[in-house]
Design a protein around this motif. Structure first.
Motif, PDB file in Angstrom:
ATOM      1  N   LEU A 197       0.835  -1.202   0.000  1.00  0.00           N
ATOM      2  CA  LEU A 197       0.000   0.000   0.000  1.00  0.00           C
ATOM      3  C   LEU A 197       0.869   1.251   0.000  1.00  0.00           C
ATOM      4  CD1 LEU A 197      -2.754   1.371   0.198  1.00  0.00           C
ATOM      5  CD2 LEU A 197      -2.638   1.092   2.688  1.00  0.00           C
ATOM      6  N   GLY A 198       1.934   1.241   0.800  1.00  0.00           N
ATOM      7  CA  GLY A 198       2.832   2.389   0.843  1.00  0.00           C
ATOM      8  C   GLY A 198       3.484   2.651  -0.496  1.00  0.00           C
ATOM      9  N   THR A 199       3.897   1.583  -1.176  1.00  0.00           N
ATOM     10  CA  THR A 199       4.486   1.736  -2.507  1.00  0.00           C
ATOM     11  C   THR A 199       3.476   2.341  -3.476  1.00  0.00           C
ATOM     12  OG1 THR A 199       5.918  -0.179  -2.113  1.00  0.00           O
ATOM     13  CG2 THR A 199       5.627   0.521  -4.395  1.00  0.00           C
ATOM     14  N   GLY A 200       2.222   1.884  -3.383  1.00  0.00           N
ATOM     15  CA  GLY A 200       1.176   2.419  -4.250  1.00  0.00           C
ATOM     16  C   GLY A 200       0.896   3.887  -3.984  1.00  0.00           C
ATOM     17  N   VAL A 201       0.899   4.283  -2.706  1.00  0.00           N
ATOM     18  CA  VAL A 201       0.654   5.686  -2.352  1.00  0.00           C
ATOM     19  C   VAL A 201       1.773   6.572  -2.893  1.00  0.00           C
ATOM     20  CG1 VAL A 201       0.527   7.311  -0.421  1.00  0.00           C
ATOM     21  CG2 VAL A 201      -0.746   5.167  -0.334  1.00  0.00           C
ATOM     22  N   MET A 202       3.025   6.121  -2.764  1.00  0.00           N
ATOM     23  CA  MET A 202       4.148   6.904  -3.301  1.00  0.00           C
ATOM     24  C   MET A 202       4.061   7.021  -4.818  1.00  0.00           C
ATOM     25  SD  MET A 202       7.472   5.905  -0.966  1.00  0.00           S
ATOM     26  CE  MET A 202       7.196   4.126  -0.881  1.00  0.00           C
ATOM     27  N   ALA A 203       3.709   5.922  -5.475  1.00  0.00           N
ATOM     28  CA  ALA A 203       3.582   5.954  -6.931  1.00  0.00           C
ATOM     29  C   ALA A 203       2.450   6.881  -7.363  1.00  0.00           C
ATOM     30  CB  ALA A 203       3.343   4.538  -7.462  1.00  0.00           C
ATOM     31  N   MET A 204       1.334   6.864  -6.633  1.00  0.00           N
ATOM     32  CA  MET A 204       0.206   7.726  -6.973  1.00  0.00           C
ATOM     33  C   MET A 204       0.576   9.199  -6.805  1.00  0.00           C
ATOM     34  SD  MET A 204      -2.816   7.964  -8.095  1.00  0.00           S
ATOM     35  CE  MET A 204      -3.364   6.252  -8.007  1.00  0.00           C
ATOM     36  N   GLY A 205       1.280   9.520  -5.722  1.00  0.00           N
ATOM     37  CA  GLY A 205       1.710  10.899  -5.519  1.00  0.00           C
ATOM     38  C   GLY A 205       2.620  11.381  -6.631  1.00  0.00           C
ATOM     39  N   LEU A 206       3.532  10.515  -7.063  1.00  0.00           N
ATOM     40  CA  LEU A 206       4.447  10.877  -8.144  1.00  0.00           C
ATOM     41  C   LEU A 206       3.703  11.052  -9.467  1.00  0.00           C
ATOM     42  CD1 LEU A 206       7.345  11.342  -9.091  1.00  0.00           C
ATOM     43  CD2 LEU A 206       7.559   8.865  -9.421  1.00  0.00           C
ATOM     44  N   LEU A 207       2.745  10.169  -9.732  1.00  0.00           N
ATOM     45  CA  LEU A 207       1.976  10.265 -10.976  1.00  0.00           C
ATOM     46  C   LEU A 207       1.133  11.541 -11.012  1.00  0.00           C
ATOM     47  CD1 LEU A 207       0.834   6.548 -11.419  1.00  0.00           C
ATOM     48  CD2 LEU A 207       2.527   7.789 -12.784  1.00  0.00           C
ATOM     49  N   LEU A 208       0.535  11.900  -9.878  1.00  0.00           N
ATOM     50  CA  LEU A 208      -0.237  13.143  -9.831  1.00  0.00           C
ATOM     51  C   LEU A 208       0.670  14.349 -10.063  1.00  0.00           C
ATOM     52  CD1 LEU A 208      -2.657  12.434  -6.843  1.00  0.00           C
ATOM     53  CD2 LEU A 208      -3.280  12.687  -9.256  1.00  0.00           C
ATOM     54  N   TYR A 209       1.856  14.309  -9.488  1.00  0.00           N
ATOM     55  CA  TYR A 209       2.809  15.403  -9.697  1.00  0.00           C
ATOM     56  C   TYR A 209       3.158  15.537 -11.180  1.00  0.00           C
ATOM     57  CZ  TYR A 209       7.213  17.961  -9.727  1.00  0.00           C
ATOM     58  OH  TYR A 209       8.210  18.872 -10.010  1.00  0.00           O
ATOM     59  N   ILE A 210       3.302  14.425 -11.859  1.00  0.00           N
ATOM     60  CA  ILE A 210       3.718  14.456 -13.266  1.00  0.00           C
ATOM     61  C   ILE A 210       2.571  14.844 -14.193  1.00  0.00           C
ATOM     62  CG2 ILE A 210       4.549  13.032 -15.183  1.00  0.00           C
ATOM     63  CD1 ILE A 210       6.125  11.395 -13.124  1.00  0.00           C
ATOM     64  N   PHE A 211       1.380  14.301 -13.940  1.00  0.00           N
ATOM     65  CA  PHE A 211       0.315  14.399 -14.939  1.00  0.00           C
ATOM     66  C   PHE A 211      -0.749  15.452 -14.655  1.00  0.00           C
ATOM     67  CE2 PHE A 211       1.876  10.015 -15.627  1.00  0.00           C
ATOM     68  CZ  PHE A 211       2.217  10.141 -16.967  1.00  0.00           C
ATOM     69  N   LEU A 212      -0.745  16.082 -13.484  1.00  0.00           N
ATOM     70  CA  LEU A 212      -1.685  17.191 -13.301  1.00  0.00           C
ATOM     71  C   LEU A 212      -1.358  18.276 -14.326  1.00  0.00           C
ATOM     72  CD1 LEU A 212      -2.064  17.582  -9.422  1.00  0.00           C
ATOM     73  CD2 LEU A 212      -3.811  16.879 -11.058  1.00  0.00           C
ATOM     74  N   PRO A 213      -2.379  18.887 -14.940  1.00  0.00           N
ATOM     75  CA  PRO A 213      -2.125  19.842 -16.035  1.00  0.00           C
ATOM     76  C   PRO A 213      -1.321  21.060 -15.585  1.00  0.00           C
ATOM     77  CG  PRO A 213      -4.416  19.929 -15.314  1.00  0.00           C
ATOM     78  CD  PRO A 213      -3.816  18.738 -14.649  1.00  0.00           C
ATOM     79  N   ARG A 214      -0.474  21.525 -16.468  1.00  0.00           N
ATOM     80  CA  ARG A 214       0.335  22.716 -16.218  1.00  0.00           C
ATOM     81  C   ARG A 214      -0.151  23.859 -17.111  1.00  0.00           C
ATOM     82  NH1 ARG A 214       5.158  21.089 -13.619  1.00  0.00           N
ATOM     83  NH2 ARG A 214       5.440  18.820 -13.635  1.00  0.00           N
ATOM     84  N   ARG A 215       0.039  25.068 -16.649  1.00  0.00           N
ATOM     85  CA  ARG A 215      -0.335  26.236 -17.450  1.00  0.00           C
ATOM     86  C   ARG A 215       0.619  26.357 -18.632  1.00  0.00           C
ATOM     87  NH1 ARG A 215       1.228  31.635 -17.809  1.00  0.00           N
ATOM     88  NH2 ARG A 215      -0.455  33.104 -18.310  1.00  0.00           N
ATOM     89  N   LYS A 216       0.057  26.545 -19.793  1.00  0.00           N
ATOM     90  CA  LYS A 216       0.883  26.707 -20.980  1.00  0.00           C
ATOM     91  C   LYS A 216       1.559  28.070 -20.979  1.00  0.00           C
ATOM     92  CE  LYS A 216      -1.795  23.625 -23.965  1.00  0.00           C
ATOM     93  NZ  LYS A 216      -2.557  23.512 -25.240  1.00  0.00           N
ATOM     94  N   LYS A 217       2.822  28.067 -21.305  1.00  0.00           N
ATOM     95  CA  LYS A 217       3.588  29.306 -21.330  1.00  0.00           C
ATOM     96  C   LYS A 217       3.175  30.149 -22.527  1.00  0.00           C
ATOM     97  CE  LYS A 217       8.315  31.053 -21.169  1.00  0.00           C
ATOM     98  NZ  LYS A 217       9.759  30.698 -21.174  1.00  0.00           N
ATOM     99  N   GLN A 218       2.896  31.428 -22.272  1.00  0.00           N
ATOM    100  CA  GLN A 218       2.526  32.347 -23.341  1.00  0.00           C
ATOM    101  C   GLN A 218       3.786  32.919 -23.993  1.00  0.00           C
ATOM    102  OE1 GLN A 218      -0.768  32.582 -24.068  1.00  0.00           O
ATOM    103  NE2 GLN A 218      -1.016  31.093 -22.389  1.00  0.00           N
ATOM    104  N   THR A 219       3.611  33.413 -25.207  1.00  0.00           N
ATOM    105  CA  THR A 219       4.775  33.906 -25.958  1.00  0.00           C
ATOM    106  C   THR A 219       5.416  35.121 -25.305  1.00  0.00           C
ATOM    107  OG1 THR A 219       3.278  35.208 -27.345  1.00  0.00           O
ATOM    108  CG2 THR A 219       3.903  33.016 -28.139  1.00  0.00           C
ATOM    109  N   ASP A 220       4.629  35.914 -24.579  1.00  0.00           N
ATOM    110  CA  ASP A 220       5.181  37.125 -23.969  1.00  0.00           C
ATOM    111  C   ASP A 220       5.517  36.945 -22.490  1.00  0.00           C
ATOM    112  OD1 ASP A 220       2.600  36.822 -23.190  1.00  0.00           O
ATOM    113  OD2 ASP A 220       2.070  38.949 -23.308  1.00  0.00           O
ATOM    114  N   ASP A 221       5.514  35.690 -21.998  1.00  0.00           N
ATOM    115  CA  ASP A 221       5.832  35.428 -20.592  1.00  0.00           C
ATOM    116  C   ASP A 221       7.334  35.484 -20.345  1.00  0.00           C
ATOM    117  OD1 ASP A 221       3.273  35.155 -19.773  1.00  0.00           O
ATOM    118  OD2 ASP A 221       3.265  32.964 -19.704  1.00  0.00           O
TER     119      ASP A 221
END
Length: 294
Positions: A197-221
Motif C-alpha cells: 500500500l505504501g508503494t502504491g501511495v508513493m507511486a500515486m503521488g508521483l503520478l499526480l505530480y507528473i500528470f496534473l495539467p500545467r499552465r501553458k507558457k505564453q509567448t510574452d511570458d
C-alpha cells in the motif's frame, strides 16, 4: 488564470508530499505483534537430550532421556499443557506441522514461515516457526500472555494420536529497536503489512505530480523555465526522502522511530521540514510571470 494555475501547482506538490510522507510511513510500518507456532516432536526432543557437540552430557540430561515419554513431556512443559478442541483445530495442527516441518508447498501455511528459514544459505533446522497475527488464533484462551517471549504448549488428540505445538508471543513493539531486530521474524507480508500500500501511495503521488495539467507558457511570458522548476523540486525530493525516511530505517519501523531514538528522528524530521518548504516554494516560482512590454 494565475490563481487557478497557482492552486494547481500547489496541489501538484501537496500530492507529492502526501505520497512521500504517507507512503514511507506505511512502507516501514511493522506489525506490533505476532504469535509464532512451532510443531513439537517430544520423542525427538527426548532423544536429542543426549546430543552434545563437545561429547559431554550432563547427568540431568541423561535423567531426562530415561524418563517415560509422558513424564518427560510433563516435566518439560512444567505441567502447563492446554488441550484444544479437536473438532475445531485438528486441521490447523496438521497444516502447521507440515509447514513447520519444511513441507511448505503441501501446507496452507507455507507462506507464513520466516524468509530466513526458507533460505538454504542459513541452513534452517526443522521444525521452524509459523507466524500468525494475534487476531487469527485464540492464543489468550490457550494460556499465552501478551509479553514478549512468553510461551505455552498446546495439544490436540485426533485418531488416537496426540500432536503438540509450541506458541510464542512476539512483541515487535518492544523487541525491535535501533538497528536491531530478532534473528527470525514473520515473512515480509506479515512483518510489513502495509508495504505494498505504501508503494502504491508513493507511486500515486508521483503520478499526480507528473500528470496534473500545467499552465501553458505564453509567448510574452518571462518566467522560470520548466526545467529549472523541476530541478528545484527534484533536489527537494532527493533531500526529503532520506531525512524523512532514515529514522524509520534506523529505528526499525514507523512506530519505533517515535518510541525509540526519537531525538534523532526529531532532528532529521526538522531538516525534512526545510525540504518540504523548498518543495512548496516551487509552486510559487512556477506561477511567477512577467510580461514583455510591447
Amino acid at each position: 488564470m494565475p490563481v487557478a494555475s497557482g492552486r494547481m501547482e500547489l496541489w501538484r506538490r501537496l500530492a507529492l508530499l502526501f505520497g512521500v510522507i504517507t507512503g514511507l510511513s506505511l512502507f516501514f510500518y511493522v506489525a506490533p505483534a505476532m504469535v509464532s507456532v512451532t510443531a513439537v516432536d517430544w520423542a525427538q526432543e527426548q532423544a536429542d537430550e543426549l546430543r552434545s557437540i563437545s561429547g559431554y552430557v550432563s547427568q540431568e540430561k541423561r535423567r531426562l532421556n530415561q524418563l517415560p515419554l509422558l513424564d518427560y513431556i510433563k516435566e518439560k512443559t512444567g505441567g502447563q499443557l492446554t488441550a484444544v478442541d479437536s473438532s475445531q483445530w485438528t486441521e490447523f495442527f496438521t497444516q502447521v506441522q507440515l509447514a513447520s516441518g519444511g513441507q511448505y508447498e503441501g501446507s496452507a501455511y507455507g507462506n507464513r514461515v520466516s524468509d530466513q528459514d526458507k533460505d538454504p544459505f542459513w541452513k534452517p533446522k526443522w521444525p521452524v516457526q509459523v507466524f500468525f497475527k494475534p487476531d487469527e488464533i485464540p492464543w489468550a484462551e490457550w494460556g499465552l500472555v501478551a509479553i514478549d517471549g512468553d510461551e505455552v504448549y498446546v495439544s490436540n488428540t485426533a485418531g488416537g494420536k496426540t500432536s503438540y505445538l509450541l506458541l510464542r508471543y512476539e512483541d515487535y513493539s518492544t523487541s525491535i529497536s535501533a538497528m536491531s531486530k530478532p534473528y527470525r521474524v514473520a515473512p515480509d507480508w506479515l512483518y510489513h503489512p502495509y508495504r505494498s500500500l505504501g508503494t502504491g501511495v508513493m507511486a500515486m503521488g508521483l503520478l499526480l505530480y507528473i500528470f496534473l495539467p500545467r499552465r501553458k507558457k505564453q509567448t510574452d511570458d518571462i518566467a522560470y523555465s520548466t526545467g529549472s522548476i523541476l530541478a528545484g523540486d527534484l533536489v527537494a525530493l532527493i533531500l526529503l526522502v532520506p531525512f524523512y525516511g532514515l529514522p524509520f530505517l534506523i529505528n526499525g519501523g514507523t512506530v519505533q522511530a517515535i518510541t525509540g531514538m526519537w531525538p534523532i528522528s526529531a532532528a532529521m524530521w526538522f531538516l525534512a521540514g526545510f525540504c518540504m518548504i523548498l518543495l512548496l516554494l516551487g509552486a510559487i516560482y512556477s506561477v511567477q510571470r512577467n510580461h514583455q512590454e510591447r
